[in-house]
Each structure stands twice: as structure tokens, then as C-alpha cells.
Design an enzyme around this catalytic site. Structure first.
Site, short mmCIF file in Angstrom:
data_model
loop_
_atom_site.label_atom_id
_atom_site.label_comp_id
_atom_site.label_asym_id
_atom_site.label_seq_id
_atom_site.Cartn_x
_atom_site.Cartn_y
_atom_site.Cartn_z
N GLU A 49 0.84 -1.20 0.00
CA GLU A 49 0.00 0.00 0.00
C GLU A 49 0.88 1.25 0.00
O GLU A 49 1.56 1.53 0.98
CB GLU A 49 -0.91 0.00 1.23
CG GLU A 49 -1.77 1.25 1.37
CD GLU A 49 -2.50 1.32 2.70
OE1 GLU A 49 -2.81 2.45 3.13
OE2 GLU A 49 -2.75 0.26 3.31
N ARG A 53 0.42 10.38 0.58
CA ARG A 53 0.80 11.43 1.54
C ARG A 53 1.94 12.29 1.03
O ARG A 53 2.32 13.25 1.70
CB ARG A 53 1.21 10.79 2.87
CG ARG A 53 0.13 9.94 3.50
CD ARG A 53 0.60 9.34 4.80
NE ARG A 53 -0.32 8.32 5.29
CZ ARG A 53 -0.11 7.57 6.36
NH1 ARG A 53 1.01 7.73 7.07
NH2 ARG A 53 -0.97 6.65 6.74
N THR A 77 -4.63 6.01 1.76
CA THR A 77 -5.05 7.39 2.03
C THR A 77 -5.86 7.94 0.86
O THR A 77 -5.73 9.10 0.47
CB THR A 77 -3.85 8.30 2.36
OG1 THR A 77 -2.87 7.59 3.11
CG2 THR A 77 -4.30 9.50 3.20
N LYS A 137 -11.10 -1.76 6.15
CA LYS A 137 -9.93 -1.40 6.95
C LYS A 137 -10.44 -0.92 8.31
O LYS A 137 -11.37 -0.11 8.37
CB LYS A 137 -9.15 -0.29 6.25
CG LYS A 137 -8.03 0.34 7.08
CD LYS A 137 -7.34 1.43 6.29
CE LYS A 137 -6.26 2.13 7.10
NZ LYS A 137 -5.47 3.09 6.29
#
Length: 216
Positions: A49, A53, A77, A137
Site C-alpha cells: 500500500e 501522503r 489514504t 480497513k
């Protein structure tokens, strides 16, 4: 260091079943993406993953998708329909969000790739089940109640499966993986910042191998 044979694609097997740990990767330099991914795959962690960011995230996903056939690269994200579009266009094979809205969920559903929307409350889990989503998640795992919370959810909501992420360590990961409603955990301990900065890919591969061995 060479890539291993490609694992089953998420379309054939759940993202939750590819490996016991999904590395959560923050890359500041896209040039590190391919050697880092190769080290993780060599250690037995194919699902990677890459979080959105940093400005290097999209190019990192694109590079891993193109150059590391043993990797199943995903985007983390993901918080907007634009993120969904851009990351899938870059080659992301799964999507992970810290939370969800109806607009984001619809975009992820329409993307054609597997996705793990983030939840931290029972109501959010029920709302996703109502919308036909069973894999999620759990974030931030430790702050949101950890293994005790997930264990409590397993009886009334056994159809929900989770990838807990947030504050999980090599010491706590086995207790999560032992739960019946946990398929894998997410963590970043196998990609420490000092190892990435030093380009110590052998160390990353060793840490990845230790993480891969955590399967119950």
C-alpha cells in the site's frame, strides 16, 4: 534481488488473503519505489500500500506497477473520487481509505479494483454491510479499541472482515491475526525511514520476511 512469481491478482483472491501483513509505505522519492517493492516481495509481502501522503506517491505506484511483476501495488489514504481515478490510472490494483463517504464509496465501487474502506465504529461497519461491502480497513486500530473491539464485533457481525491498521507492531500483530474476522494487518515497521533513506533494501527484505512469518 529479483521479484518472485506474481501472486494471485486481487480479482481472484481477496486482498486480505495475499499475505498476513500489508506494508504501508510512504515514499518521498519515486526512485526508491522499485527497489523497495522488490525487497518487500522478496521477503514474502506482495501486497504493498503506497499512501497518497507525498508528491511522489502516484509516480511510485506507476513505477511499481510497471517494473515489479511480483507486487500487487495499491493506493492508501484514498479520500476522494479524484484519488480513485488517478491511482487506478497509475496502476493501483487495490484501494484503501482511512474512512468513507457515499461519494467515495461509489467511486471505489466503480473503479473495477478491490477496495478497503476505513471504519472505526460499529455503525460504520453496519452501514457498509448494508451497501454490500464485507471487507474493510479498521483504522486507527489501536486507538479505536484494538483486538478487544474487533473480537466484540465478530459475534454480531461475523460477515465483516478487516485489515486493522494504525499502531500495530510485530509484537501486537499476532493477536490481531488470530481473530476470526481479521484477514491481514497493515503496518510500516518493515519499511523504517532510516532503512529507506540508507537504501538498505536487504534490511527491508529481512524485516518483510519476519512479518510474512507472522501468519497464524
Amino acid at each position: 534481488m529479483t521479484s518472485s512469481a506474481a501472486p494471485a491478482a486481487p480479482s481472484d483472491a481477496s486482498v486480505l488473503d495475499l499475505a498476513p501483513v500489508v506494508p504501508v509505505v510512504v515514499l518521498h522519492d519515486a526512485a526508491d519505489a522499485v527497489p523497495l517493492a522488490r525487497a518487500l516481495v522478496a521477503g514474502g509481502l506482495p501486497a504493498i500500500e503506497v499512501t497518497l501522503r507525498t508528491p511522489a506517491a502516484l509516480e511510485s505506484i506507476r513505477a511499481i506497477a510497471a517494473e515489479v511483476p511480483g507486487a500487487v501495488v495499491g493506493a492508501g489514504t484514498v479520500i476522494s473520487p479524484e484519488h480513485v481515478r488517478d491511482t487506478v490510472d497509475a496502476g493501483a490494483r487495490f484501494l484503501v481509505s482511512p474512512g468513507w463517504t457515499d461519494a467515495l464509496l461509489e467511486a471505489m465501487k466503480a473503479s473495477g479494483v478491490p477496495f478497503l474502506p476505513g471504519v472505526s465504529t460499529t455503525s460504520e461497519v453496519v452501514a457498509l454491510l448494508e451497501r454490500g461491502v464485507r471487507e474493510m480497513k479498521f483504522f486507527p486500530a489501536e486507538a479505536a479499541g484494538g483486538t478487544a473491539y474487533l473480537k466484540a464485533l465478530s459475534a454480531p457481525l461475523p460477515q465483516a472482515r478487516f485489515c486493522p491498521t494504525g499502531g500495530i507492531s510485530p509484537a501486537s500483530a499476532p493477536s490481531y491475526l488470530a481473530l476470526p474476522n481479521v484477514g491481514c494487518v497493515g503496518g510500516s515497521w518493515m519499511v523504517p525511514g532510516d532503512a529507506v533513506a540508507a537504501k538498505d533494501w536487504d534490511r527491508v527484505a529481512r524485516l518483510a520476511a519476519e512479518a510474512a512469518a507472522l501468519a497464524p
